[in-house]
Scaffold this active site. Structure first.
Site, mmCIF file in Angstrom:
data_model
loop_
_atom_site.group_PDB
_atom_site.id
_atom_site.type_symbol
_atom_site.label_atom_id
_atom_site.label_comp_id
_atom_site.label_asym_id
_atom_site.label_seq_id
_atom_site.Cartn_x
_atom_site.Cartn_y
_atom_site.Cartn_z
ATOM 1 N N HIS C 43 -35.601 18.509 -36.360
ATOM 2 C CA HIS C 43 -35.570 17.103 -35.982
ATOM 3 C C HIS C 43 -34.285 16.411 -36.449
ATOM 4 O O HIS C 43 -33.681 15.643 -35.718
ATOM 5 C CB HIS C 43 -36.793 16.429 -36.601
ATOM 6 C CG HIS C 43 -36.985 15.013 -36.220
ATOM 7 N ND1 HIS C 43 -37.469 14.639 -34.993
ATOM 8 C CD2 HIS C 43 -36.770 13.872 -36.911
ATOM 9 C CE1 HIS C 43 -37.551 13.325 -34.942
ATOM 10 N NE2 HIS C 43 -37.123 12.837 -36.093
ATOM 11 N N TYR C 46 -30.766 19.426 -35.731
ATOM 12 C CA TYR C 46 -30.485 19.992 -34.403
ATOM 13 C C TYR C 46 -29.949 21.420 -34.532
ATOM 14 O O TYR C 46 -29.014 21.808 -33.847
ATOM 15 C CB TYR C 46 -29.481 19.107 -33.644
ATOM 16 C CG TYR C 46 -30.007 17.748 -33.317
ATOM 17 C CD1 TYR C 46 -30.638 17.515 -32.096
ATOM 18 C CD2 TYR C 46 -29.886 16.684 -34.208
ATOM 19 C CE1 TYR C 46 -31.145 16.263 -31.790
ATOM 20 C CE2 TYR C 46 -30.395 15.440 -33.912
ATOM 21 C CZ TYR C 46 -31.024 15.230 -32.703
ATOM 22 O OH TYR C 46 -31.529 14.005 -32.399
ATOM 23 N N HIS C 89 -41.428 10.728 -29.526
ATOM 24 C CA HIS C 89 -42.422 10.638 -30.596
ATOM 25 C C HIS C 89 -43.664 11.396 -30.140
ATOM 26 O O HIS C 89 -44.777 10.879 -30.169
ATOM 27 C CB HIS C 89 -42.733 9.175 -30.938
ATOM 28 C CG HIS C 89 -42.749 8.908 -32.406
ATOM 29 N ND1 HIS C 89 -43.709 8.151 -33.024
ATOM 30 C CD2 HIS C 89 -41.923 9.330 -33.398
ATOM 31 C CE1 HIS C 89 -43.452 8.105 -34.325
ATOM 32 N NE2 HIS C 89 -42.381 8.806 -34.572
ATOM 33 N N HIS C 91 -45.212 14.470 -31.089
ATOM 34 C CA HIS C 91 -46.249 15.034 -31.952
ATOM 35 C C HIS C 91 -47.123 13.971 -32.602
ATOM 36 O O HIS C 91 -48.344 14.086 -32.569
ATOM 37 C CB HIS C 91 -45.606 15.975 -32.982
ATOM 38 C CG HIS C 91 -44.972 17.167 -32.329
ATOM 39 N ND1 HIS C 91 -43.716 17.612 -32.644
ATOM 40 C CD2 HIS C 91 -45.426 17.963 -31.349
ATOM 41 C CE1 HIS C 91 -43.423 18.665 -31.882
ATOM 42 N NE2 HIS C 91 -44.445 18.889 -31.096
ATOM 43 N N ARG C 110 -35.384 0.120 -34.123
ATOM 44 C CA ARG C 110 -34.582 0.093 -35.355
ATOM 45 C C ARG C 110 -33.219 0.725 -35.140
ATOM 46 O O ARG C 110 -32.215 0.240 -35.636
ATOM 47 C CB ARG C 110 -35.305 0.858 -36.465
ATOM 48 C CG ARG C 110 -36.428 0.090 -37.092
ATOM 49 C CD ARG C 110 -36.761 0.661 -38.462
ATOM 50 N NE ARG C 110 -37.343 1.987 -38.386
ATOM 51 C CZ ARG C 110 -38.616 2.222 -38.129
ATOM 52 N NH1 ARG C 110 -39.422 1.222 -37.896
ATOM 53 N NH2 ARG C 110 -39.083 3.450 -38.100
ATOM 54 N N GLN C 234 -47.788 7.360 -39.296
ATOM 55 C CA GLN C 234 -47.520 6.072 -39.924
ATOM 56 C C GLN C 234 -48.257 4.977 -39.169
ATOM 57 O O GLN C 234 -48.541 5.112 -37.993
ATOM 58 C CB GLN C 234 -46.022 5.766 -39.872
ATOM 59 C CG GLN C 234 -45.160 6.839 -40.463
ATOM 60 C CD GLN C 234 -43.712 6.652 -40.048
ATOM 61 O OE1 GLN C 234 -43.245 5.530 -39.914
ATOM 62 N NE2 GLN C 234 -43.013 7.746 -39.823
ATOM 63 N N ASP C 262 -31.245 2.928 -40.905
ATOM 64 C CA ASP C 262 -32.700 2.970 -40.806
ATOM 65 C C ASP C 262 -33.182 4.223 -41.511
ATOM 66 O O ASP C 262 -32.584 5.278 -41.391
ATOM 67 C CB ASP C 262 -33.080 2.999 -39.331
ATOM 68 C CG ASP C 262 -34.499 3.462 -39.114
ATOM 69 O OD1 ASP C 262 -35.364 3.052 -39.907
ATOM 70 O OD2 ASP C 262 -34.729 4.223 -38.170
#
Lengths: 81, 232, 719
Positions: C43, C46, C89, C91, C110, C234, C262
């Site tokens: 993630h 890469y 997003h 998973h 963000r 989250q 971020d």
């Protein structure tokens, strides 16, 4: 350190005269689960409140009445622990 | 003439309102911070849409405790123009400046779309250049716009002609199909008894320029200007 | 030596561990292991895709910032710049659809506003398993609800997107969120830790356990324990993020901040390391000063100017946010973390980023590809088998087929979805959801921005390289039909397990196809995201690249819609001479795009609609449906007799467009001139859609009936 010696639970629900679409939707979905004896569901909110040692219960009353509840549509109950 | 647009934490249409007042109807405008304790010098105050305090607890429930709300209450009492759009309407209802309350939409979902409003009265500072029964194309965007009032209150605001806009079909009929959220009597916007405070769920701030699909919302802002000019 | 179990838990291989030891010249501490685990996850690093991504074009005259920062940036003139990016997003959205999708939207917003840009538009590309399966309905409802919850509260309009259904996404939905922001060209902020001695401050909700392993989770496929991973999700707090947006932009406007990063999925230590590495500095952190709480990990690491620390605090306090100084910028190039008075991690910043593992994974063309049965009718993929049979059976009743097609899951009206998204806030939306491209005006200028998402997964699965070229071509065409000029793109590359050589082959092919087409059209890729391990129980998803194309419309008066405008207008169908399916001729594509562009510029066109899934017949219907500006309108057209009824009406031939106009002859003349085929098909008007073919009415259906089939398609499937 602040100790929280007392706790209260404030339950806020819509007045019986006010339509509750969320509760109705839950109720409608029950038939498919075979829960046919449940005649009504009303959705509400629950607030756990901690109070400083020796503080007056009145503050919780005011919190429930003036902040947590909109008197136009809602009512509240306080359960002291 | 000076307009004010209030910013609460979580407001998100404050720039849209500001833009309409400044660039579309060409009037002076300033932002008002929610911590301010006075709205002196303003002729009209707009409470914009958004999610003040994240809509936590209830829509508008926490915003009513912002210091500026006391000043706005006093301003309204003295006859000042107070205009709540969407979340602004919810805040005004919570604060008791308008009767009733806004419940969760009957469909339980947020709904954003253009629809038609029928003008029910022209006897307000917000509709004085409209014609009775005039249809306006104005969009809604809310999850809690289901207008509720107890039967006596409802009767009183109907009898007093406090209902300014109702959700209607394209041909001006008041039907359940035209109602996006379950509001009693298809109510989309009301004024207080003094008629100087308007709350409405639809967004005239999103429909004041034809390039956005409709300029009908501008007529409401222009009515305000008209009222303020007449009042001198 | 650490235990195998510890390495597995950190998703690190034996050789990666050895590399860590080489970099540190000693054994890593547990904290260091955690940092490497996140920074070297697929993630963040890469590691499987980097060797391929280098082949994508990333530069162009309008590109101010290519890949490597939080988002790419392009110049749109008038002193303004636009930052945009798409990110997956997937998973988290499978584990908890509502919160997974919500926090996905939060993350991409963000990325945009930490660069100093105010987000003005969002879109999303979604993939689900077929809706005749109960679980997929629940996932769709959750994902849409989550996107609405986050975007609506934050106050960014969700102006467009796409949704497709296919079996392969049943256990692995795709949620790709796009956001675009605007700012002044000279006010761009980068995630860099400049200025030795500057404090590092931490703003936002407090860090907790929830997010810490988020990045490593996104890099591992799902086995049977997917449910057990639930705590990793989250909880989104769009209200908090809205306050952060306003506070950050205010602090930036006042010149109080030198850099901002971020913290996203990677967390505090990793964002520090990235900021240090980019600036060539070191960062020292006191973990004891970092507030701990188990809640959402929306947090920022901010580099204020040393002398202005107090003013920065004032801005954030004004917006009701928590701020704390957690460290300093140093000159030693090290990321140093202290806790309880001890140094628990000390890593060379550069090594973490630059020495990350790089894999040249084996590539192998797959032995079998999906069947060619739906080659002409890819929209049928994801339909119930009975529906597919019904369509493919040699029934020539085209009215019935049309009704069937428009109510099918992949073509049915998406209003049920986008009505839940606030697509009008900020009062810039000129063309919202449901059109070829979304258009938002740029206040203070005469310009507008057009944007579109495109991910023809079926086409890519059939032929990865050609499918990728189609995605680029179609997204450019969408922009052109809206009156714009394509400028640059962002991509989200959703693939299966990179340890499967077939998946890496697909990946490599897609990158080559995309690269070729982007070079051809002059639309560089300025950033994006790779999502691997989209598989469940070992089955890889279709290779699903999603392209987010951004274009500029020079004058508001050029904004063109896809729907027919007025009764009596002529309908002109323009296509390339070569009729290809699933492939494209780039030169032909350029010819048609140039033709549309100049026709719009010369005010010859009232509407322009790209012909895509469902072919000519479905495109005609789409031009007729009611919209917020007018009721439904009919049309009567003559289908050229050399065409074949079902195949040519519903077949998905690349590169055709439907225009409505009062200058039909002129348009046809121009089309012939540049080697395109054109047909003056008939007229807009009435309340029926009528297609005449060799003297008979091949299609004759009331618009009310057709529109109702189209509008009810999705709600019916969901009920």
């Amino acid at each position: 350190m602040l100790r929280s010696a007392m706790k209260a639970t404030v339950i806020v629900s819509l007045k019986p005269t006010v339509l509750d679409p969320q509760g109705m939707t839950i109720h409608r979905s029950l038939a498919s689960l075979g829960l046919t004896n449940i005649s009504d569901v009303r959705q509400g909110k629950i607030f756990d409140v901690s109070i400083k040692d020796g503080a007056s219960r009145q503050e919780v009353e005011r919190l429930a009445k003036e902040v947590l509840t909109n008197p136009v549509i809602e009512e509240y109950r306080i359960i002291w622990e | 003439m000076k307009f004010g647009v209030v910013i609460f934490p979580g407001s998100n249409c404050e720039h849209d309102c500001y833009y309409v007042v400044e660039s579309v109807i060409g009037q002076p405008v300033e932002f008002i911070w929610h911590q301010d304790t006075s709205v002196k010098g303003f002729d009209a105050v707009i409470l914009p849409g958004g999610f003040a305090y994240g809509d936590y607890l209830r829509t508008g429930a926490l915003a009513k405790f912002s210091p500026v709300m006391k000043a706005i209450g006093d301003f309204a009492k003295q006859g000042g123009l107070v205009f709540g759009i969407c979340n602004g309407f919810q805040i005004l209802a919570e604060a008791g400046l308008l009767p009733g309350a806004l419940l969760r939409n009957v469909g339980l979902k947020y709904v954003c779309k253009f629809l038609h409003l029928r003008t029910e009265t022209t006897d307000t500072p917000y509709s004085n250049i409209l014609k009775k029964n005039q249809l306006l194309r104005i969009p809604v965007g809310h999850g809690d716009g289901n207008y509720f009032a107890d039967p006596e209150t409802l009767k009183r605001i109907e009898d007093n002609g406090q209902v300014v806009f109702r959700y209607a079909t394209a041909s001006g009929e008041i039907t359940p199909e035209a109602n996006p959220n379950g509001s009693l009597h298809n109510i989309a916007g009301i004024v207080n008894e003094q008629r100087n405070v308007l709350g409405m769920m639809p967004h005239p701030d999103r429909s004041s320029e034809s390039l956005l699909g409709s300029a009908d919302g501008k007529l409401i802002f222009e009515s305000m200007v008209n009222a303020l000019v007449r009042a001198g | 030596m650490v235990s195998e179990e510890l390495l597995t838990q950190h998703n690190l291989t034996e050789s990666e561990y050895q590399k860590i030891v080489d970099i540190l010249k000693r054994q890593p501490t547990l904290t260091e292991l955690g940092i490497f685990s996140v920074m070297w996850s697929e993630h963040c690093s890469y590691k499987s895709s980097r060797v391929h991504l280098r082949r994508l074009p990333t530069r162009g005259p309008a590109v101010l910032q290519g890949p490597g920062e939080n988002a790419g940036i392009i110049d749109i003139g008038d002193g303004l710049a636009v930052a945009f990016k798409i990110e997956s997003h997937n998973h988290p959205s499978f584990i908890e659809p509502f919160q997974g999708a919500a926090t996905g939207v939060g993350g991409i917003l963000r990325d945009i506003f930490t660069m100093g840009a105010r987000p003005i538009a969002a879109m999303n590309s979604l993939r689900f398993g077929p809706l005749h399966k109960q679980q997929n309905k629940r996932i769709l409802e959750g994902v849409v609800g989550g996107i609405a919850f986050y975007g609506n509260c934050f106050g960014v309009p969700t102006v467009g997107g796409e949704i497709y259904f296919a079996d392969c996404y049943s256990q692995n939905p795709l949620v790709n969120a796009f956001a675009l922001g605007i700012f002044e060209k000279d006010k761009i902020f980068y995630g860099r830790a400049h200025g030795v001695g500057n404090p590092v401050i931490y703003v936002g909700a407090k860090t907790g356990r929830d997010g810490i392993h988020g990045a490593t989770m996104a890099s591992a496929g799902f086995g049977e324990d997917a449910g057990a991973k639930r705590p990793n999700v989250q909880i989104g707090d769009p209200f908090m993020e809205k306050l952060l947006l306003e506070a950050c932009l205010e602090a930036m406007q006042k010149g109080l901040i030198v850099g901002i990063q971020d913290m996203g999925a990677a967390g505090l230590t990793c964002s520090s390391c990235e900021m240090g590495a980019r600036a060539g500095t070191g960062v020292e952190l006191e973990l004891d000063d970092v507030p701990q709480r188990e809640s959402e990990m929306t947090a920022y690491e901010i580099m204020p100017n040393k002398k202005k620390e107090k003013e920065v605090f004032d801005v954030f306090h004004k917006w009701g946010l928590d701020v704390v100084t957690v460290g300093r910028v140093t000159d030693d190039g090290l990321l140093r973390v202290r806790q309880h008075g001890k140094v628990v991690a000390e890593i060379p910043n550069g090594a973490l980023a630059d020495d990350a593992p790089l894999y040249q994974r084996p590539l192998l063309p797959p032995k079998s590809i999906i069947s060619s049965r739906l080659e002409h009718y890819s929209f049928l993929d994801g339909c119930e088998p009975a529906m597919i049979e019904s369509f493919l059976s040699a029934n020539p009743d085209c009215s019935r087929l049309l009704k069937l097609a428009v109510s099918s899951p992949n073509l049915a009206c998406r209003q049920w979805v986008w009505e839940q998204y606030d697509h009008m806030v900020q009062s810039n939306t000129m063309v919202g959801p449901g059109s070829d491209a979304a258009v938002v005006r740029v206040k203070g200028t005469k310009k507008a921005l057009a944007m579109t998402l495109d991910g023809p997964a079926y086409r890519v699965a059939r032929h990865p390289r050609e499918g990728a070229k189609l995605a680029v071509a179609e997204s450019c065409r969408n922009i052109v039909c809206a009156g714009g000029r394509p400028i640059a793109a962002t991509n989200c590359l959703n693939f299966g397990n990179p340890e499967h050589p077939e998946v890496m082959w697909q990946f490599s092919e897609v990158v080559d196809g995309m690269s070729e087409a982007c070079n051809f059209f002059g639309t560089p890729i300025t950033g994006g995201n790779v999502s691997f391990y989209n598989e469940t129980f070992g089955d890889d998803i279709y290779p699903t690249p999603v392209l987010g194309m951004v274009g500029l419309i020079e004058d508001l008066s050029l904004v063109t819609r896809s729907a027919f405008q007025d009764s009596g207008d002529s309908i002109v169908f323009v296509e390339t001479v070569n009729r290809l399916v699933g492939r494209i001729d780039l030169e032909d594509e350029r010819a048609i795009q140039n033709f549309i562009s100049s026709a719009i510029r010369d005010r010859l066109v009232k509407s322009a609609h790209d012909i895509s899934e469902g072919g000519l017949a479905v495109a005609l219907a789409e031009c007729c449906y009611s919209n917020f500006q007018r009721g439904a309108i009919g049309a009567e057209v003559r289908v050229p007799s050399h065409l074949e009824l079902v195949k040519d009406l519903f077949g998905e031939f690349a590169t055709g467009v439907l225009l409505s106009t009062i200058h039909a002859a002129e348009l046809c003349r121009r089309a012939e001139q540049v080697g395109l085929k054109s047909y003056d098909l008939g007229k807009v008007g009435g309340n029926r859609l009528i297609l005449n073919y060799e003297g008979e009415r091949a299609v004759d259906i009331a618009m009310d009936e057709l529109e109702s089939a189209w509008r009810q398609g999705l709600p019916k499937l969901l009920s």
